[in-house]
Design an enzyme around this catalytic site. Structure first.
Site, PDB file in Angstrom:
ATOM      1  N   ASP A  54       0.801  -0.892   0.232  1.00 17.18           N
ATOM      2  CA  ASP A  54       0.093   0.119  -0.005  1.00 17.18           C
ATOM      3  C   ASP A  54       1.143   1.281   0.172  1.00 17.18           C
ATOM      4  O   ASP A  54       1.506   1.397   0.493  1.00 17.18           O
ATOM      5  CB  ASP A  54      -0.978  -0.072   1.416  1.00 17.18           C
ATOM      6  CG  ASP A  54      -1.898   1.247   1.420  1.00 17.18           C
ATOM      7  OD1 ASP A  54      -1.322   1.971   0.344  1.00 17.18           O
ATOM      8  OD2 ASP A  54      -2.692   1.200   1.716  1.00 17.18           O
ATOM      9  N   ALA A  78      -2.477   4.452  -8.733  1.00 19.59           N
ATOM     10  CA  ALA A  78      -3.431   5.909  -8.913  1.00 19.59           C
ATOM     11  C   ALA A  78      -4.881   5.469  -9.109  1.00 19.59           C
ATOM     12  O   ALA A  78      -5.279   4.702  -8.855  1.00 19.59           O
ATOM     13  CB  ALA A  78      -3.082   6.169  -9.903  1.00 19.59           C
ATOM     14  N   TYR A 143      -9.554  15.241  -9.548  1.00 22.70           N
ATOM     15  CA  TYR A 143      -8.272  14.146 -10.064  1.00 22.70           C
ATOM     16  C   TYR A 143      -7.230  14.541 -10.688  1.00 22.70           C
ATOM     17  O   TYR A 143      -6.117  14.625 -10.502  1.00 22.70           O
ATOM     18  CB  TYR A 143      -9.050  13.429 -11.660  1.00 22.70           C
ATOM     19  CG  TYR A 143      -8.086  12.618 -11.838  1.00 22.70           C
ATOM     20  CD1 TYR A 143      -7.926  11.409 -11.399  1.00 22.70           C
ATOM     21  CD2 TYR A 143      -7.809  12.671 -13.360  1.00 22.70           C
ATOM     22  CE1 TYR A 143      -7.080  10.501 -12.404  1.00 22.70           C
ATOM     23  CE2 TYR A 143      -7.167  11.637 -14.370  1.00 22.70           C
ATOM     24  CZ  TYR A 143      -6.207  10.611 -13.351  1.00 22.70           C
ATOM     25  OH  TYR A 143      -5.701   9.838 -13.809  1.00 22.70           O
TER      26      TYR A 143
END
Length: 299
Positions: A54, A78, A143
């Protein structure tokens, strides 16, 4: 002469680009064969996804990189749910900014080279000519802002690294526009697709091959540098859809509509065409036209 083994970590390897990297390394791409090892070095690729590593856990990153003697990281991990990011900004920034800073910081501490994938969404799309790598950024979505923040995190650490902005990524893996159009083309007689957003579809296998070429030339890089990679040429989403239907021999009709006729939670750049000179010149990379690459992906 004994070959030097380089341990290369791929994060987010269950995603589209991660799977395409594996295809290219195993030479399983239809119609293509890529050489990924030179005469004096072998490359040991370690594929991880969130279950194994992670990137938002800096201690886990530090331990993994140290224990596995990593020399290079290719970060394909991502948060990519563009519309969902508008309602989940904290999650998007945790992965796309904090996670990237964690990688960059550990790369700085342990002398590791980083290749990071970014996006055309760092631009607002107001340009009228292809974006150079030093063009002004101005994201118009959460984003895009989170991906730009990730770029800045790498520059903050000032490590030898390559940031590759790409656009309209597709392949046979994952969720992407090409696969959606193929599905709709089999289910429907006609579809309506936005025809006023301009860019270049990018075959993820082509991008994967370019990344591997860059790894072999990483000694050219001494600080963070941004590069643009997309397939050659320009089209719209509607033009892309029409070509998909033509190559796949699907009878579905594609009708053009405007962005205003197809509202989405996140704004998209109206123009995200890249200037590709820098990456082609610095790494001697040959980039196919988008139609040629699409034909190969659907063959």
């Amino acid at each position: 002469m004994m070959k030097e083994t380089k341990n290369i970590l791929i994060t987010g390897s269950n995603g589209q680009l991660g799977k395409c990297l594996k295809d290219v390394m195993q030479n399983t791409v239809s119609g293509m064969r890529y050489e990924v090892c030179n005469e004096s070095k072998t490359q040991n690729f370690i594929f991880t996804d969130i279950e194994e590593l992670d990137i938002t856990d800096i201690n886990a990153v530090a331990d993994f990189v140290h224990k596995n003697k990593i020399e290079c990281i290719i970060n394909t991990a991502a948060y990519t749910a563009v519309d969902k990011a508008e309602s989940e900004p904290l999650v998007a920034f945790e992965i796309n900014e904090q996670g990237v800073w964690n990688l960059a910081h550990i790369c700085m501490e342990q002398n590791v080279f980083l290749i990071h994938i970014s996006t055309d969404y760092v631009f607002d799309g107001s340009a009228t000519k292809p974006y150079k790598t030093n063009a002004r950024t101005n994201p118009v979505s959460v984003y895009g802002a989170s991906k730009l923040a990730g770029e800045k995190a790498i520059f903050f650490e000032q490590i030898p690294s390559v940031i590759i902005r790409t656009s309209w990524l597709y392949s046979q893996h994952g969720h992407n526009f090409m696969k959606t159009m193929l599905r709709l083309g089999k289910e429907k007689e006609e579809v309506y697709v936005v025809d006023d957003q301009y860019g270049a579809p990018t075959n993820a296998h082509d991008l994967a091959a370019a990344i591997l070429q860059i790894i072999d030339q990483k000694d050219k890089i001494t600080k963070p540098e941004i590069f643009h990679y997309a397939n050659e040429g320009v089209t719209t989403w509607c033009g892309f859809a029409k070509e998909i239907m033509r190559i796949a021999k699907l009878p579905c009709l594609v009708h053009p509509i405007t962005t205003a006729e197809y509202p989405t939670p996140a704004a998209r750049p109206a123009y995200s065409v890249f200037d590709l000179f820098k990456i082609k010149n610095q790494f001697d990379i040959q980039i196919p036209n988008w139609v040629e690459s699409l034909q190969r992906e659907l063959s």
